[in-house]
Design a protein around this motif. Structure first.
Motif, PDB file in Angstrom:
ATOM      1  N   VAL A  19      13.701   5.603 -10.731  1.00  0.00           N
ATOM      2  CA  VAL A  19      13.803   4.718 -11.897  1.00  0.00           C
ATOM      3  C   VAL A  19      14.052   3.281 -11.457  1.00  0.00           C
ATOM      4  O   VAL A  19      13.433   2.334 -11.966  1.00  0.00           O
ATOM      5  N   LEU A  20      14.950   3.094 -10.483  1.00  0.00           N
ATOM      6  CA  LEU A  20      15.219   1.767  -9.950  1.00  0.00           C
ATOM      7  C   LEU A  20      13.963   1.153  -9.344  1.00  0.00           C
ATOM      8  O   LEU A  20      13.660  -0.027  -9.562  1.00  0.00           O
ATOM      9  N   ALA A 183       5.143  -6.312  -3.013  1.00  0.00           N
ATOM     10  CA  ALA A 183       6.433  -6.847  -2.578  1.00  0.00           C
ATOM     11  C   ALA A 183       7.581  -6.180  -3.325  1.00  0.00           C
ATOM     12  O   ALA A 183       8.606  -5.834  -2.736  1.00  0.00           O
ATOM     13  N   GLY A 184       7.398  -5.986  -4.643  1.00  0.00           N
ATOM     14  CA  GLY A 184       8.430  -5.313  -5.430  1.00  0.00           C
ATOM     15  C   GLY A 184       8.665  -3.890  -4.976  1.00  0.00           C
ATOM     16  O   GLY A 184       9.808  -3.420  -4.908  1.00  0.00           O
ATOM     17  N   LEU A 189      12.243  -0.198  -2.230  1.00  0.00           N
ATOM     18  CA  LEU A 189      12.455   0.874  -1.251  1.00  0.00           C
ATOM     19  C   LEU A 189      13.544   0.494  -0.253  1.00  0.00           C
ATOM     20  O   LEU A 189      14.388   1.330   0.109  1.00  0.00           O
ATOM     21  N   ILE A 190      13.536  -0.757   0.177  1.00  0.00           N
ATOM     22  CA  ILE A 190      14.583  -1.217   1.098  1.00  0.00           C
ATOM     23  C   ILE A 190      15.947  -1.136   0.428  1.00  0.00           C
ATOM     24  O   ILE A 190      16.930  -0.696   1.035  1.00  0.00           O
ATOM     25  N   GLU A 196      21.687   4.114  -0.121  1.00  0.00           N
ATOM     26  CA  GLU A 196      21.998   5.431   0.433  1.00  0.00           C
ATOM     27  C   GLU A 196      22.755   5.303   1.755  1.00  0.00           C
ATOM     28  O   GLU A 196      23.648   6.099   2.047  1.00  0.00           O
ATOM     29  N   PHE A 197      22.417   4.318   2.540  1.00  0.00           N
ATOM     30  CA  PHE A 197      23.049   4.160   3.843  1.00  0.00           C
ATOM     31  C   PHE A 197      24.527   3.790   3.702  1.00  0.00           C
ATOM     32  O   PHE A 197      25.378   4.278   4.449  1.00  0.00           O
TER      33      PHE A 197
END
Length: 240
Positions: A19-20, A183-184, A189-190, A196-197
């Motif tokens: 969703v994000l 780019a979005g 994804l980054i 999560e990290f």
């Protein structure tokens, strides 16, 4: 989290934050499209080509050294074209209300190091003004260079005209939107991987061993709710 993530873990991360990812990518793409289509002003370009070459009689042959001299002169000619004197003459001829620095930024000189031909490119919000500026620069330069350099080695190969400048060179709304979409996606994804990290909450059994640094002996499953549900059903059946 110290262990290397496999492909399954990566897909799980993406699925969890899908969703994000969708919202961020959509917003960035939409904002870029709106700015490109409705806010940014179109920029048009007019260009003219000039040949630097001495006029010769039919019996005369071309000299390699003279050709190299003409090529080297292009850099000097580029400086002359964008000099305050030339810019003032262009503004006076076209009655332009613009500063020399702003006009100079609209003018670009493009040349190939091994060619006697260079191109004068003029950018502007109005295609007619861009063509007028390019034409004025060419005419004034061709006249002034005879006095300034005491040479007559400038010839116009192609003049600027309206027909070649009907479409703006920038912005390119479609390309901008496509780039913004990719780019979005990459940025979202980054962000997902970073979230999560840095997330230190315990999610699976292996996280317990990692945080406490002790081996796990066993797992106690939560079955209390299931037992209560079964007892409730049995009681209901007995009452019936």
């Amino acid at each position: 989290m110290a262990e290397a993530l496999n492909i399954k873990d990566l897909f799980q991360m993406i699925k969890k934050r899908i969703v994000l990812i969708i919202i961020f990518t959509t917003l960035l793409t939409a904002m870029t499209g709106i700015v490109s289509f409705f806010i940014l002003s179109p920029v048009y370009q007019a260009s003219t080509q000039i040949l630097v070459n001495q006029s010769k009689e039919k019996s005369e042959l071309y000299n390699v050294g003279e050709i190299q001299t003409n090529i080297q002169l292009i850099e000097t000619y580029s400086e002359i074209i964008k000099s305050p004197m030339m810019l003032e003459k262009v503004k006076e001829r076209l009655n332009l209300d613009i500063s020399n620095s702003a006009l100079s930024e609209q003018i670009k000189i493009v040349s190939n190091g091994n060619s006697q031909i260079f191109t004068i490119k003029v950018e502007g919000a109005d295609p007619k003004i861009a063509v007028s500026v390019a034409s004025a620069i060419t005419d004034i330069f061709q006249d002034e260079i005879k006095t300034l350099m005491n040479v007559d080695n400038v010839n116009v190969l192609s003049k600027a005209n309206i027909g070649d400048n009907s479409s703006p060179i920038k912005p390119n709304p479609i390309m901008n939107t496509i780039v913004a979409c990719f780019a979005g996606l990459i940025i979202s994804l980054i962000l997902t991987f970073m979230i999560e990290f840095f997330d230190k909450t315990i999610k699976v059994e292996s996280d317990i061993e990692e945080h406490l640094k002790i081996p796990m002996l066993g797992i106690v499953n939560l079955i209390e709710n299931k037992k209560k549900r079964k007892l409730k059903i049995c009681n209901q059946n007995l009452k019936r």
